[in-house]
Design an enzyme around this catalytic site. Structure first.
Site, PDB file in Angstrom:
ATOM      1  N   ASP A  45     -39.882  30.630 -22.632  1.00 15.17           N
ATOM      2  CA  ASP A  45     -39.420  29.489 -20.566  1.00 15.17           C
ATOM      3  C   ASP A  45     -39.556  30.482 -19.871  1.00 15.17           C
ATOM      4  OD1 ASP A  45     -39.362  27.277 -19.021  1.00 15.17           O
ATOM      5  OD2 ASP A  45     -38.067  25.927 -20.191  1.00 15.17           O
TER       6      ASP A  45
HETATM    7  C1  NOJ Z   1     -39.500  25.077 -17.483  1.00 18.08           C
HETATM    8  C2  NOJ Z   1     -39.326  24.231 -17.873  1.00 18.08           C
HETATM    9  O1  NOJ Z   1     -37.792  24.674 -18.518  1.00 18.08           O
HETATM   10  C3  NOJ Z   1     -40.245  23.718 -19.367  1.00 18.08           C
HETATM   11  O2  NOJ Z   1     -40.172  22.690 -20.409  1.00 18.08           O
HETATM   12  C4  NOJ Z   1     -41.909  24.058 -18.398  1.00 18.08           C
HETATM   13  O3  NOJ Z   1     -42.728  23.787 -19.720  1.00 18.08           O
HETATM   14  C5  NOJ Z   1     -41.815  24.993 -18.389  1.00 18.08           C
HETATM   15  N1  NOJ Z   1     -41.563  25.182 -17.100  1.00 18.08           N
HETATM   16  C6  NOJ Z   1     -43.438  25.136 -17.863  1.00 18.08           C
HETATM   17  O4  NOJ Z   1     -44.023  24.613 -16.313  1.00 18.08           O
END
Ligand code: NOJ
Length: 725
Positions: A274
């Protein structure tokens, strides 16, 4: 038997691209390999705390192999051109994006879709999302979110399928099927990404990004299965979660990423982190600096670094220092290149860049019709006193509330590149249906401005019925949107109280991203519809329901607590040694609240009523390898044709580890005409009875089981059966 051996090991199928991948790998410098392991956001939009400029230079130099937050055929073509014309090896880029519940045609939030208890509806929603997003230059969606969550304070419950492991698993696999469609390589298929691996839905206190800790037994029984279901459905990528689990952040957790994901489940795709979660291992306190964090991640099994630039800055040095074997890098790059080849990007890097297709499919009439249908299926009727609903189209409606004539909030959080401007408001929907409706806002969602109360009350007085549209703003749920208080925000409940005083029937339409604490409404509203955020077709879908063109059939995928103090409250709890007894002080309960929630998991009404006969089984005892069939007679006892979700729960009465008082193991949606009856049957076999036994092997134990069937987790009929030794 040791745990690992007890699992089925799926060995990786050799890819048809192996030779091409190896040939390319042989040409790559270490830096170019690490470039393939690097994912950056563009500056089009931010979904995290950092933005990074200079990605064009990185593409050109081969230092970045994938991008996210960039879409449309025009923009992705422009960036792809740099990769395939200006970089040394001309390796095409992969474009990712958070396409969670629609790209432009927005469907209900995933929690709402889960309320349909219709995985096929979620599959349709994911399919439409993939058709639109892939037509807009995208290859890869960061979905489905498979995090089981029992804590409505956590804002991201809106993005998942709620509190249950079984329901969550069925929705997880359906979404993967929907996104990946007929298979990667087709122009309308997107790569799914199972997230957030693992346990992200269980942060302490419901506070986003917080610590997760629980026994491995509990983790495996309740939290891991939906991720596994999505992986087994063929999801080609997995995203690590921000949280730690058992003292190690997921992005450095080899036990999760290698032992469980790859060795036990046989996952052959690639793992992405993430947003900056490698860097965050420094804050977690398991790495002294970014370089050490990168080493932890690479050795744990992270193939791609999202946005952290840790791999780009340090990984080559780590390899030279002997901290990360180059074989680890090669394996990661193999997986990434294989997927790019599976997508057909080496043959045609602009395959997803057809502006004509983009124009034709996005927000098409067919997609809007599907969104309307899924929206109707997602609504849960929580109360309908005196059959206030459905309304007659002639009824004079006072439509009141901050969300009554709103478009922008209806798409909810994580709404892709959707726009409120494309949404049908509730006012518009009622008007489209020929309704006799006048609107007065009354108040905002937030704040304490009561200046609109008088006009709203005056309008209510002149009308036959009040339809009150209240709830949350879209930003109040989703990422980084945990709430310590899950009441209706602002003065909305006060407005409801003022309207109640008019004595007019009051139908409340809730639009929100999580279970809310609404005991006053439950007591005082005539009817309540839980409408979540239904997306682009909200108004039309709700008008269908309010006027009875569609009979609501949703059931709650998550418990509604009475107060935040009950949280976490969920249906599949364990018995405890002192189970709740209202007549005994010394049992597990509160002195100031009942244990029972306001609305239980699985609960939801219809305009008609259903009755259940006593369940019967074809045999009272069975052995592993055999099946037992349970049958129950369902009758539509009301005046409308309608659909009931018949739910099957089990309880293992005595086991080597404590077991929940109820666990969902099956459900079926049955449509019946008034007066019609049908026998509904479920087959139960050993797979439904397995769990992690005392010694952590996964299997059954002989003994008595209660099989429970009904229309809600708190309204079931029980029959006892035995699994023979
Ligand atoms: C953070 C989020 O937790 C995740 O779900 C997401 O896919 C990413 N950012 C990318 O935007």
């Amino acid at each position: 038997m040791c745990l690992l051996l007890a699992q089925i090991h799926l060995s990786a199928q050799p890819s048809k691209h192996t030779q091409k991948v190896e040939a390319l790998l042989a040409k790559m410098t270490l830096e170019e390999k690490i470039g393939q392991m690097t994912l950056y956001t563009t500056d089009w939009g931010s979904t995290g705390p950092t933005i990074r400029e200079g990605y064009r230079t990185d593409i050109r130099s081969g230092a970045c192999g994938a991008l996210f937050n960039s879409h449309t055929t025009a923009f992705t073509r422009e960036l792809q051109r740099i990769a395939v014309e200006e970089s040394r090896l001309k390796i095409p880029l992969l474009f990712g994006y958070d396409v969670i519940h629609g790209y432009k045609t927005i469907f209900p939030i995933p929690l709402g879709e889960a309320a349909s208890w219709d995985p096929a509806a979620a599959e349709t929603s994911a399919r439409v999302a993939a058709v639109e997003a892939s037509a807009s230059g995208l290859h890869w969606t960061f979905a489905p979110m498979c995090d089981v969550s029992r804590d409505p304070r956590w804002g991201r419950v809106m993005e998942g399928a709620g509190e249950d492991t079984y329901l969550g698993s069925r929705f997880a696999e359906a979404r993967v099927r929907g996104f990946q469609g007929r298979g990667l390589g087709n122009t309308d298929a997107m790569i799914a990404c199972v997230k957030h691996f693992a346990g992200y839905g269980a942060p302490m206190g419901g506070r986003d990004y917080n610590t997760v800790d629980m026994s491995e037994r509990y983790f495996r029984d309740f939290y891991l299965p939906p991720y596994e279901a999505a992986v087994r459905a063929g999801a080609a990528t997995v995203m690590t979660s921000f949280n730690d689990y058992d003292g190690m952040p997921a992005s450095g957790n080899k036990h999760l990423l290698t032992d469980i994901l790859r060795k036990e489940w046989g996952f052959t795709g690639f793992v992405v982190t993430d947003y900056t979660s490698i860097n965050e291992m420094v804050n977690h306190g398991v790495a002294a600096d970014d370089k050490a964090a990168g080493e932890l991640a690479a050795n744990a099994g992270v193939d791609m670094d999202m946005q952290g630039a840790v791999y780009q800055r340090f990984l080559a040095q780590s390899v030279r220092d002997g901290k990360v074997p180059v074989s680890q890098i090669d394996d990661a790059v193999r997986r990434i290149l294989t997927l790019k080849m599976d997508m057909g990007l080496f043959e045609d890097p602009y395959k997803f860049c057809d502006p004509e297709r983009e124009k034709r499919v996005i927000l098409s009439a067919d997609h809007r019709a599907k969104a309307r249908d899924v929206a109707r299926k997602s609504v849960v009727l929580l109360k309908n006193e005196g059959q206030t609903l459905p309304l007659n189209t002639k009824a004079k409606i006072a439509l009141i509330g901050p969300l009554g004539d709103n478009q922008s909030e209806l798409i909810g959080a994580w709404s892709g590149s959707g726009s409120g401007n494309d949404c049908i408001s509730l006012l518009q929907g009622l008007t489209n249906a020929g309704g006799n409706v006048t609107f007065s806002k009354g108040c905002n969602v937030e704040g304490d401005d009561r200046s609109g109360f008088d006009a709203a009350v005056a309008l209510a007085r002149q009308s036959d019925v009040i339809v009150l549209a209240i709830g949350e703003m879209a930003w109040m749920s989703g990422e980084a949107a945990s709430r310590a208080d899950i009441n209706l925000p602002g003065v909305q409940e006060e407005l409801a109280r003022a309207l109640k005083a008019t004595g007019k029937p009051m139908v409340v339409v809730l639009m929100n991203g999580r279970p809310l604490t609404i005991p006053w409404l439950a007591e005082n509203a005539s009817s309540i519809l839980e409408a979540w955020w239904l997306g682009t077709e909200t108004g039309n879908a709700l008008a269908d329901i309010l006027y009875g063109a569609y009979n609501p059939s949703g059931k709650l995928p998550m418990t509604f607590p009475r107060s935040v103090g009950q949280v976490p409250v969920f249906y599949n709890e364990k018995s405890t040694g002192r189970p709740y007894d209202p007549n005994s002080k010394w049992t597990s309960k509160y002195i100031d609240s009942p244990n029972a929630p306001l609305y239980a998991f699985g609960y939801g009404l219809s305009y008609t009523t259903f009755s259940y006969g006593d369940p019967v089984v074809d045999k009272k005892a069975f052995s592993n390898g055999e099946k037992i069939t349970l049958r129950v007679r369902l009758t539509n006892t009301g005046k409308y044709e309608g659909e009931e979700t018949v739910q099957l729960y089990i309880r293992d009465l005595v086991a080597s580890s404590t077991r929940p008082v109820k666990e969902l193991k099956g459900f079926q949606k049955i449509r019946l005409k008034p007066g019609e009856s049908r026998d509904v049957s479920f087959e139960i076999g050993e797979n439904d009875l397995k769990f992690y036994r005392r010694d952590m092997t996964y299997g059954t134990e002989p003994g008595d089981f209660d099989l429970m069937v009904g229309g809600s987790s708190d309204q079931v009929k029980t029959i006892r059966v035995q699994l023979k030794p």
